[in-house]
Design an enzyme around this catalytic site. Sequence first.
Site, PDB file in Angstrom:
ATOM      1  N   HIS A  13       0.802  -1.230   0.000  1.00 40.25           N
ATOM      2  CA  HIS A  13       0.000   0.000   0.000  1.00 40.25           C
ATOM      3  C   HIS A  13       0.837   1.283   0.000  1.00 40.25           C
ATOM      4  CE1 HIS A  13      -3.362  -2.548   0.191  1.00 40.25           C
ATOM      5  NE2 HIS A  13      -3.507  -2.660   1.485  1.00 40.25           N
ATOM      6  N   HIS A  46      -9.593   1.982   0.656  1.00 37.75           N
ATOM      7  CA  HIS A  46      -9.485   0.845   1.565  1.00 37.75           C
ATOM      8  C   HIS A  46     -10.577   0.831   2.645  1.00 37.75           C
ATOM      9  CE1 HIS A  46      -7.473  -2.412   3.676  1.00 37.75           C
ATOM     10  NE2 HIS A  46      -6.568  -2.458   2.725  1.00 37.75           N
ATOM     11  N   GLU A  61     -11.361  -3.808  -2.869  1.00 37.80           N
ATOM     12  CA  GLU A  61     -10.455  -2.755  -3.326  1.00 37.80           C
ATOM     13  C   GLU A  61     -10.253  -2.919  -4.827  1.00 37.80           C
ATOM     14  OE1 GLU A  61      -6.848  -3.363  -0.906  1.00 37.80           O
ATOM     15  OE2 GLU A  61      -8.216  -4.430   0.394  1.00 37.80           O
TER      16      GLU A  61
HETATM   17  C1  BGC Z   1      -4.474  -6.644   1.969  1.00 37.48           C
HETATM   18  C2  BGC Z   1      -4.297  -7.417   3.244  1.00 37.48           C
HETATM   19  C3  BGC Z   1      -3.770  -6.466   4.278  1.00 37.48           C
HETATM   20  C4  BGC Z   1      -4.709  -5.327   4.424  1.00 37.48           C
HETATM   21  C5  BGC Z   1      -4.149  -4.316   5.373  1.00 37.48           C
HETATM   22  C6  BGC Z   1      -5.416  -5.527   2.197  1.00 37.48           C
HETATM   23  O1  BGC Z   1      -5.528  -4.775   1.049  1.00 37.48           O
HETATM   24  O2  BGC Z   1      -4.916  -7.462   0.937  1.00 37.48           O
HETATM   25  O3  BGC Z   1      -3.409  -8.494   3.079  1.00 37.48           O
HETATM   26  O4  BGC Z   1      -3.597  -7.118   5.501  1.00 37.48           O
HETATM   27  O5  BGC Z   1      -4.911  -4.701   3.205  1.00 37.48           O
HETATM   28  O6  BGC Z   1      -5.082  -3.829   6.189  1.00 37.48           O
END
Ligand code: BGC
Length: 387
Positions: free
Chosen positions: A142, A216, A351
């Site tokens: 991210h 998210h 997402e």
């Molecule tokens: C991911 C997860 C991750 C989470 C974080 C998601 O987009 O796929 O693996 O733990 O984000 O909060």
Amino acid sequence: MKKIINYLGFALLTALLFVGCKKENQSEKAQSTQMENIQVSDYGVTAKGDSIKKYTLTNKNGMKVEVINFGGIITSLTAPDKDGKYEDVVLGFTKPEGYFNGNPYYFGALIGRFGNRIANAKFILDGKTYDIDKNDGPNSLHGGKEGFHTKIWTIEPIGNAEAPSLKLTYVSNDGEEGYPGKLTTTVVYTLTKDNALEIAYEATTDKTTVVNLTQHSYFNLSGKFTQPITDHELQLDADQFLPVNGTLIPTGERRNVAGTPFDFKTPKLIGKDINSDDEQVKLGKGFDHNWILNGTGLRKIATVYHSGTGRVMEVSTDQPGVQFYSGNFLDGKFDTKTGGKNEHRTGFCLETQHFPDSPNETSFPTVVLKPGEKFQSKTIYKFSVKK
Ligand code: BGC
């Protein structure tokens, strides 16, 4: 004759003045209505001393979306149930510090520059290796520790009386979190009159770079944040998904969902196969994979239904993939907005995005953005009720 011409000239002038005044009144009206459907209030002060504001968008039905200029985070979003009751359906912290001090789950945040994982926190672009922030075991997740979810965005209220909008802008400097190019990103959140949240993303760069933007938010359509989301029914318009390795990086294989726990082509309870012995479910600790969406262009890709409340959420996007994450890493460390703790699988994310690790996987659709090009994308979360 001269008299007639004079008279006509006078009439024309009067008409023009009248139209002009009317236009001015209308735009004044639009502005004041805009103020009515967008409220701004103080939200909190970060450890660095930045004063954060909260923007509340409200539509005619009474649906509300709250957004802060820290991380472009959606802190609350209400949706009606079968009795017409609007309740908050997105997970979040009870105090601003939860978002300011790390937001380990990325609750409600805008994600960039690169949503999802990049293997070994590096990629090669135009022959040059870029080392980016390693914040998830060997990988980068991210956008890195100080990704867009931690940045202060400029917010401009826009939109009209029917559909309040916020335009968020963030300029990421060349080299930030290891990524090349100065990237200018704008995200427009619009709350429509038919209870949809539209998210329009744009980005431009001054050097060749990679970009993968997403949102998210974690949803729990029951409106009770201690209830597992395993009782929600999900339908995903995807014939294939991307199997992953032990650190959740796609292996490059595109696997058919037919006959696997990943088959959501017809509506299925999230809980039905979530504890299956399937190797991929085990690697994800549940669902934490990217589905390859059928079709192209802006199309409906997912429907989620919660029978207890009758709430329905439909997701549309123009992106090639969606990460369906069933909240497997929620670990009960924080209080929820409706009391109790954020326990395992009490929220899910859809997402919309390009595939994970695309910069390193040449068979995936490109995420490269060059100077002079504009990245543009749209995702819509629409809320309704099934009785
Ligand atoms: C991911 C997860 C991750 C989470 C974080 C998601 O987009 O796929 O693996 O733990 O984000 O909060």
